[in-house]
Design an enzyme around this catalytic site. Sequence first.
Site, PDB file in Angstrom:
ATOM      1  N   LYS A  83     -10.339  18.275  15.336  1.00 38.99           N
ATOM      2  CA  LYS A  83     -10.690  17.937  16.713  1.00 38.99           C
ATOM      3  C   LYS A  83     -10.741  19.241  17.513  1.00 38.99           C
ATOM      4  CE  LYS A  83      -8.316  13.925  15.379  1.00 38.99           C
ATOM      5  NZ  LYS A  83      -7.411  14.058  14.220  1.00 38.99           N
TER       6      LYS A  83
ATOM      7  N   GLU B 136      -5.653  -3.292   2.443  1.00 37.83           N
ATOM      8  CA  GLU B 136      -5.619  -4.118   3.652  1.00 37.83           C
ATOM      9  C   GLU B 136      -6.878  -4.949   3.828  1.00 37.83           C
ATOM     10  OE1 GLU B 136      -4.749  -0.995   3.451  1.00 37.83           O
ATOM     11  OE2 GLU B 136      -3.016  -0.526   4.682  1.00 37.83           O
TER      12      GLU B 136
ATOM     13  N   THR C 167       0.848  -1.186   0.000  1.00 38.47           N
ATOM     14  CA  THR C 167       0.000   0.000   0.000  1.00 38.47           C
ATOM     15  C   THR C 167       0.880   1.229   0.000  1.00 38.47           C
ATOM     16  OG1 THR C 167      -0.053   0.336   2.376  1.00 38.47           O
ATOM     17  CG2 THR C 167      -1.612  -1.223   1.470  1.00 38.47           C
TER      18      THR C 167
ATOM     19  N   TRP D 171     -15.626  16.456  17.107  1.00 40.94           N
ATOM     20  CA  TRP D 171     -15.024  16.336  15.788  1.00 40.94           C
ATOM     21  C   TRP D 171     -15.840  17.102  14.755  1.00 40.94           C
ATOM     22  CZ3 TRP D 171     -13.284  10.523  14.946  1.00 40.94           C
ATOM     23  CH2 TRP D 171     -12.207  10.258  15.818  1.00 40.94           C
TER      24      TRP D 171
END
Lengths: 544, 544
Positions: free
Chosen positions: A446, A336, A190, A451
């Site tokens: 944040k 993944e 990746t 958030w």
Amino acid sequence: MLKGVPSSMGDEYPLNMTTLLRHAAGTFPTSEIVHRRLDESWARTDYAGMLRRVSQLAHALDSLDITPGTTVGVLDWNHLRHLELYFGVPSVGAVMLQLNIRLAPTDLVYVVDHSEAQWIFVDESLLSVAESLADKVNVRGWVVMTDKPSSEISTSLENVYFYEDLLAGQSEEYDFQFIEETSAAYAGYTTGTTGRPKGVYYSHRSMYLHTLGLISALKIDYLDCVMPVTPMFHAVSWGFPQGAVGAGTKIVLPGRFSADNIGFVAEALVEENVTVANGAPALFAPMLEYLRQLPEAPDLSNTRLVSGSTEPPLSLMKGFSDLTGADVIHGYGASETSPLVSYNWRLKAELADLPEAEKWDLKRYQGLPILGTEIKVVGPENEELPHDGKSMGEVLIRGPWIARSYPKLDDNDERFHEGWWRSGDVGVITPEGYLKLTDRLKDVIKSGGEWISSIDMENAIMDHPKVLEAAVIGVPDEKYQERPVAFVVGRDGAEVTKEDVYEVLADRFAKWQLPDEVVVSQELPRTSVGKLEKKRLRAEWQSN
Amino acid sequence: MLKGVPSSMGDEYPLNMTTLLRHAAGTFPTSEIVHRRLDESWARTDYAGMLRRVSQLAHALDSLDITPGTTVGVLDWNHLRHLELYFGVPSVGAVMLQLNIRLAPTDLVYVVDHSEAQWIFVDESLLSVAESLADKVNVRGWVVMTDKPSSEISTSLENVYFYEDLLAGQSEEYDFQFIEETSAAYAGYTTGTTGRPKGVYYSHRSMYLHTLGLISALKIDYLDCVMPVTPMFHAVSWGFPQGAVGAGTKIVLPGRFSADNIGFVAEALVEENVTVANGAPALFAPMLEYLRQLPEAPDLSNTRLVSGSTEPPLSLMKGFSDLTGADVIHGYGASETSPLVSYNWRLKAELADLPEAEKWDLKRYQGLPILGTEIKVVGPENEELPHDGKSMGEVLIRGPWIARSYPKLDDNDERFHEGWWRSGDVGVITPEGYLKLTDRLKDVIKSGGEWISSIDMENAIMDHPKVLEAAVIGVPDEKYQERPVAFVVGRDGAEVTKEDVYEVLADRFAKWQLPDEVVVSQELPRTSVGKLEKKRLRAEWQSN
């Protein structure tokens, strides 16, 4: 783990890639494989023919002493020989390593080294890539794949063999052995925006189960025709070659193409009656443009186009639907995750009464998890958040085809938690079970313990008619930890003010969430593949 | 078995039955489960509700010390509690043993003894069956399942508990543990015509993979509605409950019914929009009759009826198709095969031009192997025979959901060969890959080194208008080993001659294959369930 009474079923019968091909050749021997060669001519074979060739290939691999434990790199487009390698290399217990031709040369060298690849198979058209690696990597030899006589190929590579010469004269039957199912069949690396490429080693078991998940989710069977448009050097081609072979479908391999030269791929989609294809929006968009220019719009009402890598734009989904009837299905995953984690196809029955616009909006979500993958959204203490469509957290994934570690790397603790892979994506799960991504973890702002989704805010800002592009980043703040700052590019040089931005955000964001600053820019920094580079924006902000 | 490079995927994540239910409750919490109770009323719950009940059940099983290693017998119809047990018992690592209420009492006692079942869960309506076993088996206790208050149930059973009392007050959350996937989740006993019942122990893994096979083959998803018509005490209900839960479909459970009282099942099929159901022709035939009598024929054009256990008659397949549009799909398998091995649904593209009559004939074949099962037809030396549609041999099957042995039995060598299960069926495989059964191995006539299919010959003889029934057996012959003899019953007492029989066989059989004798009988010997008893015909022939 609990252990009960032993069963009397064939539990030791392993899940192997070879089984897919043997099944296809035995039950669907005449299903066609249509493939485009480097010289742009099309050719045809079938599964019976493919099994004969893969048998010859297995003998050839034996002759090169490619055995269980050997890793074989491949540099190729979506050619027939690439498909043969997808089955031939794992069939002898070796690992097929995907070499992403788009990687920077130093990264490619790193991948070959890190994976300890011993052989590299290279398409004639990519010889220059191989040659640029040759003196920096330590492999036993190179195998050149070409339709020309080997005498016509000139290369500076040493220890060179030719694929067709190796196969010629080999027996067309091979006694395929069972392979322990947790052995790796494929490997890919990746490429994040930071750090070195990370290895992902797919087992026979994980790919087999992924194949079954793909076939079920997309309802693929032997009456379908599958075209892998996603490059076969990316994320195991999203498992589409394995899904096609497992289901015994006709296959169309478009060979070598690019987003600028994809008309013939769109043409093949229509001519060969392709019903299942995969690709990024960057590939599907020009294909749609090509189809628009045909004198008559083709009927693709039975076609499922699985769009991944980024959220498909509404215009792409509606465009295909209106013009051809084809269904653009948003699929979510990563290298993944083999990659399919969730998909968004047929709307749940309980949502059938939604207004049309909301249905389209919902279709952009990442969708429902495929049986076999588990998804949860967690808060800062890794606590699972409720499926309320509002609680935003990092998306964690586990299952039989989800990575459990990065081999030979020491940052595993950051990316895995108690058997779950940390996707680095931020999202919510709706009460109906739909996953919706709202941001990347590194981009989410944040602020004061809450958030703020940078992507939601960017999309909202871009709804303003004066705005062409927008990027929102979090900048350090003593009191609130981070505060949002918006960068905007005006359409046709229009002047965009803070008031313009506040106006368009007013309905959708709380007052405390509004960006402290609005910076008007001429353009936004992007990577070589066009990805917004927020890292650079943050660095620029810091240095000013 | 070859062993390659280790993978980095979640290979240790086990394939568990619990995963199916957690997936359904998490992603399809509001999908309905509609079920008929013993008092003939219908009720509704959903997957969220089912997970709560199965969690309570798991706590209840814990309280009874039912742990990994415990076997739990079940005597029940297609009731909701039966479905809960399908998931609850395996969820704690124990084995759910199917007790076939149609077995002879001595066989039921044998099954409980041989499996070492420690608990038996019994529906109120089957208490008399349980009571008749009670003093012959050695179990720790009985759990009665009823909708009535336990005080209203009177029984001679000792150590009796009540299902609802056990669940009442238990927590609706349970921390399900992972279970080693080769642990048995279910057990059932097969009933041959000879010998004692044989145990089949299905692992979590084998049933999980079978579930994926079923979902893919029938293209089941969350918009479907599945009704298990096959009794849930037969062959793991053909994996349909697991398939439905795995796909998150609506489920309709018809409770208690019989072939004589199946009108309400047909009614529910229509009313609840069932799209997938399973059953033997003996159940589907009266359902079709019921539907014929409705004032308006229902539209079931999206419904797949999987017919197994015997070949579906053409009249059944055509009848459903003509009246309702439903597709009767012939599925092939046995208790030893979980059971799905092959199925015959959508015709292969290459056969699209067959004449209509040949298409219908082909639809009666056992069909194409499901991905994951391997089928071969072998000759006397276990050599694989070609796929030519002519070479007749015994059908051998292997794969991850096919039995590899019979536990605690000593005739395994006769029924297994190098990892393959010997089905005892005789068949051919066509060049297109279709399996067609022609006989049972014990009934095929071995004459002069060749095989003659008794079933093909019987079907041919029954084409004669004067013939009502026919049976063909092989009788010992010094020169040819065996020779065919035909027994025929005339229609309305008609006299059938050898010439009549030869006339109708002339086109389809070689001269040497024609039966040496034609015996006219008043009736043919049949078992209590209506199966032709060739054993008795052979014995009668020998004794004359």
